[in-house]
Design an enzyme around this catalytic site. Sequence first.
Site, PDB file in Angstrom:
ATOM      1  CD1 TRP A 164      36.709  33.036  34.909  1.00  0.00           C
ATOM      2  CD2 TRP A 164      38.518  34.259  34.480  1.00  0.00           C
ATOM      3  NE1 TRP A 164      36.443  34.325  35.262  1.00  0.00           N
ATOM      4  CE2 TRP A 164      37.527  35.099  35.010  1.00  0.00           C
ATOM      5  CE3 TRP A 164      39.746  34.818  34.121  1.00  0.00           C
ATOM      6  CZ2 TRP A 164      37.716  36.476  35.201  1.00  0.00           C
ATOM      7  CZ3 TRP A 164      39.947  36.183  34.304  1.00  0.00           C
ATOM      8  CH2 TRP A 164      38.942  36.991  34.837  1.00  0.00           C
TER       9      TRP A 164
ATOM     10  CG  ASP B 132      41.544  29.309  37.927  1.00  0.00           C
ATOM     11  OD1 ASP B 132      41.389  29.648  39.116  1.00  0.00           O
ATOM     12  OD2 ASP B 132      41.241  30.043  36.961  1.00  0.00           O
TER      13      ASP B 132
ATOM     14  CE  LYS C 276      36.424  34.620  41.538  1.00  0.00           C
ATOM     15  NZ  LYS C 276      36.307  35.913  40.905  1.00  0.00           N
TER      16      LYS C 276
HETATM   17  C1  LIG Z   1      37.960  31.028  37.709  1.00  0.00           C
HETATM   18  C2  LIG Z   1      38.737  32.310  37.683  1.00  0.00           C
HETATM   19  N1  LIG Z   1      40.030  32.286  37.303  1.00  0.00           N
HETATM   20  C3  LIG Z   1      40.770  33.407  37.262  1.00  0.00           C
HETATM   21  C4  LIG Z   1      40.252  34.637  37.613  1.00  0.00           C
HETATM   22  C5  LIG Z   1      41.128  35.853  37.562  1.00  0.00           C
HETATM   23  O1  LIG Z   1      41.595  36.132  38.835  1.00  0.00           O
HETATM   24  P1  LIG Z   1      42.504  37.415  39.143  1.00  0.00           P
HETATM   25  O2  LIG Z   1      41.596  38.599  39.082  1.00  0.00           O
HETATM   26  O3  LIG Z   1      43.041  37.146  40.529  1.00  0.00           O
HETATM   27  O4  LIG Z   1      43.584  37.477  38.128  1.00  0.00           O
HETATM   28  C6  LIG Z   1      38.910  34.706  38.025  1.00  0.00           C
HETATM   29  C7  LIG Z   1      38.319  35.948  38.426  1.00  0.00           C
HETATM   30  O5  LIG Z   1      38.003  36.791  38.832  1.00  0.00           O
HETATM   31  C8  LIG Z   1      38.139  33.527  38.059  1.00  0.00           C
HETATM   32  O6  LIG Z   1      36.852  33.553  38.451  1.00  0.00           O
END
Ligand SMILES: Cc1ncc(COP(=O)(O)O)c(C=O)c1O
Length: 204
Positions: free
Chosen positions: A103, A171, A195
């Site tokens: 990520w 993040d 989540k």
């Molecule tokens: C640490 C992290 N950052 C970003 C994301 C991406 O999030 P989103 O699906 O809300 O774009 C995720 C995942 O699902 C994640 O675990």
Amino acid sequence: MSRAHNFNAGPAILPVPVLEEAARGVLEVAGTGMSILEVSHRSKEFEAILHDAEERMLRVLELSGEDYEVLFLQGGASTQFAMVPMNLLGPGRSADYVDTGSWAEKAIKEAKRYGTARVAASSADGSYSYIPTKLDLDPAARYVHITTNNTIEGTEWAELPDTGGVPLVADVSSDFMARKLDHTRFSLIYAGAQKNAGRQASRR
Ligand SMILES: Cc1ncc(COP(=O)(O)O)c(C=O)c1O
């Protein structure tokens, strides 16, 4: 109903009373005779729910509403990979990113579209199996970006890095509200709502 054991890396198990209250709100909210899915987003009933959620979030994170804003935005955490540099970076400017997982890699790739995203440290050489301890930070960076928990590789920052006054951006998607942290150390945190809050972060 028998409840399943849910060890999903995405949404995790929630207490039944929380689900029951949410279910009641889908039928009728705040004595309006309408579902929360039917009331206007500008109605006083909905605004009260929104402000209550903002206040609760600040309270759990132990942050003051004088210093921090809570924003509910569309597009998930991935949109923040772009919105953060769009708002805080800009052409000709540089930010430091710590590359600790899949990520983080995506956040770096996106930030490079808007300015210089310098990699201040990376654990890619060890298949993201550790959090780097030595960071090559630029004191003139616009911000330092970290990913507090690496959902896929399962590593988590035990201590937040000392950025020497450079704003710390994180993040926190996969350990949001899951542990006690001094959130005043951050200038900005973001998390995807797919989540649920307080889910247990996995650790290797
Ligand atoms: C640490 C992290 N950052 C970003 C994301 C991406 O999030 P989103 O699906 O809300 O774009 C995720 C995942 O699902 C994640 O675990």
